[in-house]
Design a protein around this motif. Sequence first.
Motif, PDB file in Angstrom:
ATOM      1  N   UNK A 216     -49.990  19.203  54.186  1.00  0.00           N
ATOM      2  CA  UNK A 216     -49.524  18.817  55.521  1.00  0.00           C
ATOM      3  C   UNK A 216     -49.398  20.048  56.412  1.00  0.00           C
ATOM      4  N   UNK A 217     -48.852  21.135  55.855  1.00  0.00           N
ATOM      5  CA  UNK A 217     -48.720  22.356  56.662  1.00  0.00           C
ATOM      6  C   UNK A 217     -50.090  22.877  57.094  1.00  0.00           C
ATOM      7  N   UNK A 218     -51.074  22.786  56.184  1.00  0.00           N
ATOM      8  CA  UNK A 218     -52.419  23.221  56.553  1.00  0.00           C
ATOM      9  C   UNK A 218     -52.962  22.359  57.698  1.00  0.00           C
ATOM     10  N   UNK A 219     -52.688  21.053  57.614  1.00  0.00           N
ATOM     11  CA  UNK A 219     -53.138  20.141  58.673  1.00  0.00           C
ATOM     12  C   UNK A 219     -52.483  20.524  59.999  1.00  0.00           C
TER      13      UNK A 219
ATOM     14  N   UNK B 297     -46.124  28.725  55.662  1.00  0.00           N
ATOM     15  CA  UNK B 297     -45.350  27.668  55.008  1.00  0.00           C
ATOM     16  C   UNK B 297     -46.210  26.963  53.956  1.00  0.00           C
ATOM     17  N   UNK B 298     -47.469  26.746  54.290  1.00  0.00           N
ATOM     18  CA  UNK B 298     -48.381  26.087  53.363  1.00  0.00           C
ATOM     19  C   UNK B 298     -48.495  26.909  52.074  1.00  0.00           C
ATOM     20  N   UNK B 299     -48.693  28.215  52.246  1.00  0.00           N
ATOM     21  CA  UNK B 299     -48.821  29.085  51.080  1.00  0.00           C
ATOM     22  C   UNK B 299     -47.562  29.012  50.220  1.00  0.00           C
ATOM     23  N   UNK B 300     -46.411  29.013  50.894  1.00  0.00           N
ATOM     24  CA  UNK B 300     -45.153  28.947  50.149  1.00  0.00           C
ATOM     25  C   UNK B 300     -45.066  27.661  49.327  1.00  0.00           C
ATOM     26  N   UNK B 301     -45.467  26.545  49.924  1.00  0.00           N
ATOM     27  CA  UNK B 301     -45.417  25.267  49.201  1.00  0.00           C
ATOM     28  C   UNK B 301     -46.368  25.279  48.010  1.00  0.00           C
ATOM     29  N   UNK B 302     -47.580  25.805  48.235  1.00  0.00           N
ATOM     30  CA  UNK B 302     -48.561  25.841  47.144  1.00  0.00           C
ATOM     31  C   UNK B 302     -48.036  26.707  46.005  1.00  0.00           C
ATOM     32  N   UNK B 303     -47.413  27.832  46.355  1.00  0.00           N
ATOM     33  CA  UNK B 303     -46.837  28.707  45.330  1.00  0.00           C
ATOM     34  C   UNK B 303     -45.804  27.959  44.513  1.00  0.00           C
TER      35      UNK B 303
END
Lengths: 320, 433, 167
Positions: free
Chosen positions: C98-101, C155-161
Amino acid sequence: GSGASSDSHAHELDFSHFFPPTHFMEEEIQSFAAELEEKTDGRIKITSYPGAALAAPDEHFDAAATGSVDFALSVHGYTPGEFPLTSVMELPFMAKTAMSGSENLWKLMNEFDEFDAEYAGTVPLWLYTTDPGQLFTVDKPVKRIEDLKGMKIRSPSPETSEWLEALGATPVSMPMNENFEALERGVVDGTIAPWEAVKTWGLDEVINYATVGNFYSTTMFVVMNEDVFNRLNQGDQDMLLELAGERMAKKTGEVFDQYGRDAVEQAKVKGVEIYELSSTELAEWNEFINPTIESWINQVEGKGLPGQAVYDRAVELSGQ
Amino acid sequence: MSPEWIGIIGIVALLLLFVLRVPVAVSLIMVGTVGLALIRGWDAALVQLGTTPFSTASSYSLSVIPLFILMGMFLSYSGFGRDLYTAVDAWIGHIKGGLAMTTIGTSAFFSAISGSVNATTATMARISLPEMKKYKYDDALSTSCVAAGGTLGILIPPSVILVLYGILTMEPIGKLLIAGLVPGILQMILFMLLIYIMVWRKPSLAPVTEKKPFAMKIKSLTFVWPFILLFALSIGGIYYGYFTPTEAGGVGAFGAFLLTIMARRLSFEHFKKSLSETTRLTAAIFFIIIGADIFSKFLALSTIPVKITQYVSGLALPAMAILGLILLVYLVLGLFLEGIAIFVLTLPVVYPLITMLGFDGVWFGVVMILVMNIGLLTPPMGLSIYIISSVAKEIPAQRIFKGVIPMLGMMVLCLILIVVFPGIVLFLPELMK
Amino acid sequence: MPKLLEKSESLVIKIVGIQGQIANGVLLFMMAIISFDVIGRNFFNHPLKGTYEMTELSSAMLVFLALAITHQRGNHITIDFLVERFSKKAQNLLLGVVEMVIALVVLLIAMHIFENGLRMMERNSATTDLGLPVYPFLFIIAFTLTTFMLLAFFKAIAYFRMAVIKG
Ligand code: NA
Ligand code: NA
């Protein structure tokens, strides 16, 4: 568009404007669309989107220039600075009727090549003016300049604000849709607007006096996206320009004048008192208004545009 | 694919994005843009992305929202909001749902200053939600009060939308504005009645406090004066023509600022918090309005609103049945579209029909406001609910949507009353000459 | 590489914070000009010229300057009920997507607002009463949206991590 005259299939095009769907301009657009469809054997089919449903009123020129709509109609004054030469018609005393104002504006546009830059990316179909703007007041009639002193007047343009101030009034900027309540409650004591707007916006419910002096004209454009125009075949292009142009400028002007006359009648029935400034009185007003015209010319000349020549020709056409 | 089908698929896609936790604003922008692209081509659609956000965010009529919210913040952080509710508690805290009813009443007062539902809702949410929480009112009840009370904003004059209706239909604007008053008050009474009944059936929704001694009641009033003064200044300023309802936001915020400073009730820390909470709340609200604008351009081009309206208008049925169907269509459109968009897209078909069927044009304006207000409280596009949910971050939007259902019932009841007894709307304007 | 990422993330967060502070200033400015205009108009026959257009511009600036910090604090409205039922890992993965979107959508908006700014510059678009050019405001908005986009990306990177580490 490389294949200028190659295709003959139907074009379904969108026409966007800000007028309420119930306004007479919507009818004008519908009848223009019907004529065009008939004359091109159904190859050009226009759907009108009134009420700024597709773009905000001040976005219309850009919407047409960038192709987000095919046709757009709006007010030049909504995007100040973008139409320096066209704005000559907004100056005081430029037209006594919408019909003559519209005709003259269209002539100016065709006589001076410098106008073209203002309409880049579009094909101007017709330009027109509304019936001239008059001064409408609530509590006090304005017959002489002294009457205007200290009155708060809603102003449609920076030029108007300038001479209103010179005459001793306090110009107030506000969107047209707040004008009714502002007049009703006394936030402003009066407004400068065409008779057309008085009827359209119901202002005759609140104003009691009109001072007629042809102080201002609202100018409007109807333009088409250039690429879309180029995609039409030659015959259809010619037909479109023939149906639009001076013919529609005059026709639209006439409709505004007629509606303006109706508005006057309606206002009289509602008890609005109308005072027409005589030419000697206007000459007095002129002393205060002339500096505004000069500063307009200087400003436009400063941009390297023929402000003086356009102004002189506009005055000549108006037959003052 | 026909534009209608693209429209329907767009609506489904929107719901899907919502439940996948894509922010409401981003979902609206995505579906709106892709939909526009499918109907008009990518270039045209992407251009919208470059123009609509700025033109919406710089719209004069919306610019009032942050200022009204700021006024609410100042009143809340300075403790004036708390004092108001303390006083109310002292006087009617022993009555079932007293504070909730007060919220409705205050909203009605506030509606005399503000011409928009958004501003009324956001301000009242900021002032009243923390106070009702303190008195342990049920979340669903308190938020639904604010949502319902906020809708009074465009019924009780001034009202931006009734002015717009007048312009679209050429009905007299003065009469329209007056016409909203009595239905607004009726709506307010119905809301209060509902609260009383709900709390009477389930007292835990709104705990009552014990009756206070008379001296304490009097004493509580001494702290309410800043509130009353501010209201009096704002309402007086508008009715005597010192400023417009739009400007009232700026003047009200400035007035609240001066009052809290003079009363030495606003610390610098709270001042800063007031500002940054206001800007964040404004950003969240405007982001959604921007999305709604793009989405409604898409729905306009899908031709769905016009097609349904035309279909219903063409049916050969008795006047009352046609009216009922039209209102039903409006309720459905209200799920997805904002009021002004519905007006512009459907009135050209509906208004002439309504007057032809013999209904009064002024009356219908008020009826439309009532229907539109219902749309503000229904998912998926229920702006009032989103505003409240951004003020009360701990309460999820879907909870508020659910909690507001009884209030929606009252709004439908009010609508029915007005359809059956048009005099409720018309007797005041008819008194005008 | 991770170090560089961390550094740029903290830089973006700093800029986001400064933008938020400026938004607060703009809000105060709006409050002040409207009040002075009303006072000037009613008591001194002298309104503050350009209040109407400055209010409009301030409103836009305020919104876009505060858009990123609103996202950073998680204040943009979402509907949560379905996602809450997913496993922690699935939630983090979904939120990352979602953050990437969001980043993509915001980037598109930024690009087109910038383009619009170029157009406005070419067309000399100005405000009514004060004649202020409009394009600088559009460029500022494009900038604020770019920081918003970067924020969403981080934020996206943080979620993926989190999805990878915590499982
Ligand atoms: Na109101
Ligand atoms: Na809704």
